[in-house]
Design an enzyme around this catalytic site. Structure first.
Site, PDB file in Angstrom:
ATOM      1  N   THR A  18      17.724  31.607  76.472  1.00  0.00           N
ATOM      2  CA  THR A  18      16.848  32.438  77.325  1.00  0.00           C
ATOM      3  C   THR A  18      15.723  33.134  76.556  1.00  0.00           C
ATOM      4  OG1 THR A  18      18.249  34.396  77.086  1.00  0.00           O
ATOM      5  CG2 THR A  18      18.742  32.938  78.950  1.00  0.00           C
ATOM      6  N   TYR A  52      15.428  39.793  73.494  1.00  0.00           N
ATOM      7  CA  TYR A  52      14.536  38.914  74.250  1.00  0.00           C
ATOM      8  C   TYR A  52      13.809  39.692  75.342  1.00  0.00           C
ATOM      9  CZ  TYR A  52      17.389  35.358  71.874  1.00  0.00           C
ATOM     10  OH  TYR A  52      18.054  34.615  70.934  1.00  0.00           O
ATOM     11  N   GLN A 158      25.974  31.687  65.218  1.00  0.00           N
ATOM     12  CA  GLN A 158      24.866  31.018  65.908  1.00  0.00           C
ATOM     13  C   GLN A 158      23.719  30.860  64.919  1.00  0.00           C
ATOM     14  OE1 GLN A 158      21.802  32.358  69.287  1.00  0.00           O
ATOM     15  NE2 GLN A 158      23.861  32.120  70.109  1.00  0.00           N
ATOM     16  N   TYR A 186      20.964  26.874  67.632  1.00  0.00           N
ATOM     17  CA  TYR A 186      19.775  27.335  68.365  1.00  0.00           C
ATOM     18  C   TYR A 186      18.553  26.508  67.982  1.00  0.00           C
ATOM     19  CZ  TYR A 186      18.167  30.778  64.647  1.00  0.00           C
ATOM     20  OH  TYR A 186      17.720  31.408  63.519  1.00  0.00           O
TER      21      TYR A 186
HETATM   22  P1  NDP Z   1      14.538  25.107  72.110  1.00  0.00           P
HETATM   23  O1  NDP Z   1      14.720  24.145  70.979  1.00  0.00           O
HETATM   24  O2  NDP Z   1      15.608  25.267  73.099  1.00  0.00           O
HETATM   25  O3  NDP Z   1      13.181  24.682  72.863  1.00  0.00           O
HETATM   26  C1  NDP Z   1      12.696  25.318  74.019  1.00  0.00           C
HETATM   27  C2  NDP Z   1      11.380  24.655  74.408  1.00  0.00           C
HETATM   28  O4  NDP Z   1      11.594  23.259  74.670  1.00  0.00           O
HETATM   29  C3  NDP Z   1      10.741  25.210  75.675  1.00  0.00           C
HETATM   30  O5  NDP Z   1       9.350  25.184  75.492  1.00  0.00           O
HETATM   31  C4  NDP Z   1      11.153  24.220  76.779  1.00  0.00           C
HETATM   32  O6  NDP Z   1      10.195  24.118  77.810  1.00  0.00           O
HETATM   33  C5  NDP Z   1      11.203  22.928  75.989  1.00  0.00           C
HETATM   34  N1  NDP Z   1      12.204  21.993  76.540  1.00  0.00           N
HETATM   35  C6  NDP Z   1      13.428  22.282  77.035  1.00  0.00           C
HETATM   36  N2  NDP Z   1      14.069  21.179  77.415  1.00  0.00           N
HETATM   37  C7  NDP Z   1      13.229  20.141  77.166  1.00  0.00           C
HETATM   38  C8  NDP Z   1      13.327  18.744  77.349  1.00  0.00           C
HETATM   39  N3  NDP Z   1      14.419  18.185  77.867  1.00  0.00           N
HETATM   40  N4  NDP Z   1      12.262  17.973  76.972  1.00  0.00           N
HETATM   41  C9  NDP Z   1      11.155  18.534  76.440  1.00  0.00           C
HETATM   42  N5  NDP Z   1      11.014  19.848  76.234  1.00  0.00           N
HETATM   43  C10 NDP Z   1      12.035  20.644  76.602  1.00  0.00           C
HETATM   44  O7  NDP Z   1      14.091  26.484  71.448  1.00  0.00           O
HETATM   45  P2  NDP Z   1      14.540  27.997  71.605  1.00  0.00           P
HETATM   46  O8  NDP Z   1      13.818  28.745  70.548  1.00  0.00           O
HETATM   47  O9  NDP Z   1      14.391  28.491  72.982  1.00  0.00           O
HETATM   48  O10 NDP Z   1      16.094  27.982  71.207  1.00  0.00           O
HETATM   49  C11 NDP Z   1      17.126  27.857  72.177  1.00  0.00           C
HETATM   50  C12 NDP Z   1      17.853  29.171  72.403  1.00  0.00           C
HETATM   51  O11 NDP Z   1      18.554  29.565  71.228  1.00  0.00           O
HETATM   52  C13 NDP Z   1      16.942  30.362  72.676  1.00  0.00           C
HETATM   53  O12 NDP Z   1      16.380  30.334  73.966  1.00  0.00           O
HETATM   54  C14 NDP Z   1      17.876  31.505  72.394  1.00  0.00           C
HETATM   55  O13 NDP Z   1      18.766  31.721  73.477  1.00  0.00           O
HETATM   56  C15 NDP Z   1      18.617  30.982  71.155  1.00  0.00           C
HETATM   57  N6  NDP Z   1      17.984  31.421  69.880  1.00  0.00           N
HETATM   58  C16 NDP Z   1      18.721  32.214  69.041  1.00  0.00           C
HETATM   59  C17 NDP Z   1      18.185  32.683  67.859  1.00  0.00           C
HETATM   60  C18 NDP Z   1      19.004  33.575  66.972  1.00  0.00           C
HETATM   61  O14 NDP Z   1      18.446  34.152  66.024  1.00  0.00           O
HETATM   62  N7  NDP Z   1      20.288  33.718  67.222  1.00  0.00           N
HETATM   63  C19 NDP Z   1      16.811  32.335  67.445  1.00  0.00           C
HETATM   64  C20 NDP Z   1      16.157  31.437  68.349  1.00  0.00           C
HETATM   65  C21 NDP Z   1      16.739  30.996  69.508  1.00  0.00           C
HETATM   66  P3  NDP Z   1      10.310  24.830  79.249  1.00  0.00           P
HETATM   67  O15 NDP Z   1      10.936  26.168  79.044  1.00  0.00           O
HETATM   68  O16 NDP Z   1       8.909  24.872  79.730  1.00  0.00           O
HETATM   69  O17 NDP Z   1      11.168  23.943  80.135  1.00  0.00           O
END
Ligand code: NDP
Length: 273
Positions: A18, A52, A158, A186
């Site tokens: 999220t 977030y 994580q 993540y």
């Molecule tokens: P992700 O690797 O999940 O990528 C998210 C991006 O990819 C968005 O722009 C999304 O677009 C796009 N996307 C999603 N599904 C697809 C698909 N099937 N094909 C093409 N593009 C796609 O990156 P995140 O940084 O969001 O990491 C995931 C989660 O991990 C975070 O949201 C968070 O909850 C967690 N996290 C934890 C951290 C920590 O320090 N503990 C640090 C970073 C992340 P759209 O939204 O437009 O669909």
């Protein structure tokens, strides 16, 4: 969807991230719908954090799970600057209010900060005893941090893990496997960035009639102790991510991906975003 044991509960191997939700009110409805669609498709683990959108993402989650809290395994995280005796319970209460629930299933320390680990663990244990959280864990911890933590009750770590960032395979992932601690990966699809344009990844995807993002998820999930938490707002992305749980890569795919994205040969500093 395949499940694995996390914090004493069977959870789906693909959950929903999220980060960057709750930042723009004009996208609120779309974000709530995306999470609801994901729950309907079996991605019932939702990962969020007080960080977030400074609570905004938790509010989106609160609305998405309203009326179906019992279907969802809820993960949230406390800021390191709140990870003290007094700070942890207060931060947890604020998160619970935004999430509109009376408990968080898994509460993580977002990364290591100024407070001694013992103090944070004690505060987590008190929250567990009071039923406000089910279990606790950590995020962005390397092997030395986990060794110092030395807590068998830590349910997960994580960390950043995807095809481009394989550093944890050298030591952290084996350590967690030996200590029966599932990893939550993540940025599993590299934040939708240049990784998805890799020619080999595209070839493997074409061979299976799927997308590069789906291959990147299936590649992570080839390991039984890894949970991926992609974030998606576009409904087609949500659908594709849920379907990726069924994709099985074969030896030829894995070899090609190993050539394109090298496994670590030595210890690497833990990567973070
Ligand atoms: P992700 O690797 O999940 O990528 C998210 C991006 O990819 C968005 O722009 C999304 O677009 C796009 N996307 C999603 N599904 C697809 C698909 N099937 N094909 C093409 N593009 C796609 O990156 P995140 O940084 O969001 O990491 C995931 C989660 O991990 C975070 O949201 C968070 O909850 C967690 N996290 C934890 C951290 C920590 O320090 N503990 C640090 C970073 C992340 P759209 O939204 O437009 O669909």
């Amino acid at each position: 969807m395949r499940t694995l044991q996390l914090a004493g509960t069977q959870v789906p191997i693909i959950g929903q991230g999220t980060w960057q939700m709750g930042e723009n009110p004009s996208r609120h409805k779309e974000e709530v719908s995306a999470l609801r669609l994901g729950i309907d498709l079996g991605m019932t683990l939702i990962d969020t954090a007080e960080m977030y959108a400074e609570g905004g993402a938790e509010q989106v989650v609160g609305e998405a799970i309203s009326g179906q809290r019992d279907k969802v395994f809820l993960v949230s995280k406390v800021y390191p600057h709140n990870a003290s005796h007094k700070g942890v319970p207060l931060a947890c209460e604020r998160s619970l209010r935004r999430l509109k629930t009376d408990h968080i299933d898994l509460y993580l320390l977002h990364w290591r900060g100024q407070y001694p680990l013992e103090e944070t663990v004690e505060a987590f244990e008190r929250l567990r005893e009071s039923g406000k959280i089910g279990r606790w864990g950590v995020s962005n911890f390397d092997v030395d941090d986990l060794q110092e933590l030395a807590a068998p009750t830590c349910a997960t770590n994580q960390v950043l893990y995807n095809l481009e960032e394989r550093g944890i395979e050298f030591d952290l992932l084996p350590w967690c496997q030996q200590n029966t601690m599932p990893i939550m990966a993540y940025c599993p699809i590299g934040q939708g960035g240049k990784m998805l344009a890799n020619a080999t990844l595209k070839q493997v995807a074409a061979r299976h009639g799927v997308t590069p993002a789906q291959v990147s998820l299936a590649w992570l999930l080839r390991q039984e102790t890894v949970i991926a938490i992609p974030k998606a707002v576009r409904p087609e992305h949500v659908q594709l991510n849920a379907q990726a749980a069924q994709l099985k890569l074969d030896a030829r795919d894995l070899e090609a991906l190993d050539q394109a994205f090298q496994a670590p040969q030595r210890k690497q500093r833990l990567a973070m975003v």
